[in-house]
Design a protein around this motif. Structure first.
Motif, mmCIF file in Angstrom:
data_model
loop_
_atom_site.group_PDB
_atom_site.id
_atom_site.type_symbol
_atom_site.label_atom_id
_atom_site.label_comp_id
_atom_site.label_asym_id
_atom_site.label_seq_id
_atom_site.Cartn_x
_atom_site.Cartn_y
_atom_site.Cartn_z
ATOM 1 N N UNK A 85 0.848 -1.193 0.000
ATOM 2 C CA UNK A 85 0.000 0.000 0.000
ATOM 3 C C UNK A 85 0.885 1.244 0.000
ATOM 4 N N UNK A 86 0.667 2.192 -0.930
ATOM 5 C CA UNK A 86 1.478 3.424 -0.905
ATOM 6 C C UNK A 86 1.117 4.286 0.308
ATOM 7 N N UNK A 87 2.131 4.819 0.964
ATOM 8 C CA UNK A 87 1.923 5.734 2.096
ATOM 9 C C UNK A 87 2.058 7.178 1.671
ATOM 10 N N UNK A 88 2.971 7.411 0.733
ATOM 11 C CA UNK A 88 3.285 8.777 0.312
ATOM 12 C C UNK A 88 3.280 8.845 -1.207
ATOM 13 N N UNK A 89 3.339 10.071 -1.713
ATOM 14 C CA UNK A 89 3.452 10.253 -3.165
ATOM 15 C C UNK A 89 4.124 11.584 -3.463
ATOM 16 N N UNK A 90 5.009 11.563 -4.457
ATOM 17 C CA UNK A 90 5.686 12.773 -4.912
ATOM 18 C C UNK A 90 5.269 13.063 -6.348
ATOM 19 N N UNK A 91 4.658 14.224 -6.590
ATOM 20 C CA UNK A 91 4.233 14.603 -7.937
ATOM 21 C C UNK A 91 5.407 14.691 -8.906
ATOM 22 N N UNK A 92 6.556 15.115 -8.406
ATOM 23 C CA UNK A 92 7.686 15.422 -9.286
ATOM 24 C C UNK A 92 8.437 14.184 -9.750
ATOM 25 N N UNK A 93 8.507 13.167 -8.892
ATOM 26 C CA UNK A 93 9.260 11.962 -9.241
ATOM 27 C C UNK A 93 8.366 10.752 -9.487
ATOM 28 N N UNK A 94 7.113 10.827 -9.037
ATOM 29 C CA UNK A 94 6.223 9.675 -9.137
ATOM 30 C C UNK A 94 6.556 8.600 -8.116
ATOM 31 N N UNK A 95 7.441 8.913 -7.181
ATOM 32 C CA UNK A 95 7.925 7.930 -6.212
ATOM 33 C C UNK A 95 7.022 7.886 -4.988
ATOM 34 N N UNK A 96 6.837 6.682 -4.448
ATOM 35 C CA UNK A 96 6.071 6.492 -3.219
ATOM 36 C C UNK A 96 6.878 5.678 -2.229
ATOM 37 N N UNK A 97 6.575 5.899 -0.945
ATOM 38 C CA UNK A 97 7.008 4.938 0.066
ATOM 39 C C UNK A 97 5.838 3.976 0.253
ATOM 40 N N UNK A 98 6.148 2.689 0.314
ATOM 41 C CA UNK A 98 5.114 1.659 0.420
ATOM 42 C C UNK A 98 5.188 0.960 1.766
ATOM 43 N N UNK A 99 4.039 0.422 2.184
ATOM 44 C CA UNK A 99 3.983 -0.417 3.372
ATOM 45 C C UNK A 99 3.512 -1.806 2.956
ATOM 46 N N UNK A 100 4.239 -2.834 3.386
ATOM 47 C CA UNK A 100 3.860 -4.214 3.076
ATOM 48 C C UNK A 100 2.744 -4.644 4.022
ATOM 49 N N UNK A 101 1.610 -5.050 3.469
ATOM 50 C CA UNK A 101 0.492 -5.485 4.303
ATOM 51 C C UNK A 101 0.533 -6.973 4.595
ATOM 52 N N UNK A 102 1.386 -7.691 3.896
ATOM 53 C CA UNK A 102 1.574 -9.122 4.142
ATOM 54 C C UNK A 102 3.058 -9.453 4.051
#
Length: 441
Positions: A190-207
């Motif tokens: 599940x993405x936690x964050x989002x950056x408009x400029x890079x398209x990068x997200x920090x994700x959290x593993x739910x399993x």
């Protein structure tokens, strides 16, 4: 002969009993209320529940007055709503309160981007939608604030370097659910964050799947050379939501992440020991690792650093000077040393006068996970160009965060090692057989 007096809870004084009860948690108080009529009366004592309201829900007298309830009823009301989060609520609520209080002073417009918390039913609906359970600490935080509006600057920090800029938002639960991953290599993330400029997200593993651990938070780092979409390495940024969020807040409110032009410059971490003073001039350094410009395979770790040069306000006017050149000594994790000399700093030759501050950012790339830099600037006095002197740059370390290789690479390496082991065993066996034949002759 003296008459004996039978002791019972009913004839013991209240004060020692209340003192004993004050050491109990709410579960024990509720249990005690069923023991006897006397304990049932005492466990309703308001000061007992006041301390529990303050301990678990951070409630104040003002909260009690506003709600118009006794402390016991107030505790029960909060427990009915947030009881499943009692192990997390205090920690996360305090982090949110500390962050908001700090931002309200330093960059108040950031406060306006925060969204109100969601209801319990909304989180249940999201879980049904994605087919995965959300960690309780994540749910708890979103009961307090449902992330932020998608705006710039983002709550989770900004960074600017030459023509590269990023600003990361904390996603609301609805947007995060829309980005829930089921593709190979990123399943149940599940993405936690989002950056408009890079398209990068920090994700959290739910399993715990595909080599990840449940609740782990990471940046994805696809293998730049692999064709397999599941060859995704990851830079680990937190073992769970609570540690990830509270450590970030701590860095913000303690000033480790500076506030520059109403933005949290998260990416630059300043070590208070990373300061050097030469005469009237002080040089301090903060550093940053950029995951979006880095990769594990091939090893390419991108760092940026921000340097602040300041001349003391108390310096004499005749000590004004200008920077001419820089010298760097760079040592990597393998002990290899590189020396670099050059004119100015990023094409500039700043003039330093009493109270003047000059800041600039630069960058470097390494093939090892950690390196450190140190050196000096060379200045000349404005009143006498022949007077040249060096100003020390403190040693500063740049360390890549922990990372984990993809399951694809780990398995392929294991298979490669297995094949190597088989070959070695066969070769050894052949040697033994040949040696036996020779001995037999």
């Amino acid at each position: 002969m003296a008459t004996s007096i039978a002791l019972s809870l009913d004839n013991l004084p209240s004060d020692p009993l209340l003192l004993v009860l004050s050491f109990l948690d709410f579960r024990d108080l509720i249990s005690c209320s069923f023991v006897s009529r006397r304990l049932n009366e005492l466990t309703g004592h308001n000061p007992l529940w006041k301390s529990l309201c303050q301990k678990h829900w951070l409630l104040t007298e003002a909260d009690k007055t506003h709600r118009g309830l006794a402390w016991k009823e107030l505790f029960r009301e909060y427990y009915a709503d947030l009881g499943r989060y009692i192990d997390y609520y205090k920690t996360l609520k305090k982090a949110w309160d500390d962050l908001k209080n700090y931002l309200n002073q330093k960059c108040p417009r950031m406060i306006a981007s925060l969204k109100e918390g969601v209801r319990e039913e909304e989180l249940d609906t999201i879980e049904a939608q994605i087919g995965c359970k959300l960690p309780n600490d994540y749910r708890c935080s979103y009961r307090i604030h449902n992330g932020q509006k998608l705006v710039v600057p983002g709550l989770m920090g900004s960074m600017a370097l030459s023509n590269h800029y990023r600003s990361e938002d904390l996603l609301d639960i609805e947007t995060a659910a829309g980005g829930f991953q089921q593709r190979k290599g990123m399943r149940q993330c599940l993405p936690l964050t989002f950056c408009f400029h890079t398209g990068l997200s920090q994700y959290m593993a739910l399993e715990s799947t595909e080599g990840r651990t449940r609740s782990e938070i990471f940046y994805q780092c696809p293998d730049q050379l692999a064709q397999d979409p599941s060859a995704i390495d990851m830079f680990i940024t937190g073992p769970n939501f609570t540690e990830w969020f509270t450590s970030y807040v701590d860095n913000v409110v303690t000033g480790k992440y500076p506030i520059i032009r109403d933005q949290i410059f998260r990416w630059y971490v300043h070590d208070k020991c990373c300061v050097a003073t030469t005469g009237d001039i002080t040089v301090s350094v903060s550093t940053s690792f950029l995951p979006e410009l880095s990769s594990v395979h091939p090893p390419h770790f991108f760092f940026t650093y921000r340097i602040r040069i300041e001349m003391a306000k108390s310096a004499l006017p005749e000590n004004a000077c200008q920077l001419d050149s820089r010298y760097w000594k760079i040592t990597n994790a393998n002990g290899n040393v590189e020396e670099v000399r050059g004119p100015g700093v990023v094409g500039e030759f700043p003039v330093m006068t009493p109270g003047k501050v000059h800041e600039y950012a630069s960058c470097t790339t390494f093939s090892t996970t950690s390196e450190y830099m140190e050196g000096h600037y060379t200045f000349h006095r404005l009143k006498n160009k022949e007077e040249v002197f060096d100003v020390s740059i403190p040693r500063f370390h740049m360390v890549c965060p922990p990372f984990r290789e993809s399951m694809v690479r780990s398995v392929s390496r294991y298979l490669c090692l297995s094949r190597t082991t088989i070959i070695v065993v066969v070769v050894v066996a052949v040697i033994i057989v040949v040696d036996s034949l020779i001995q037999a002759r």
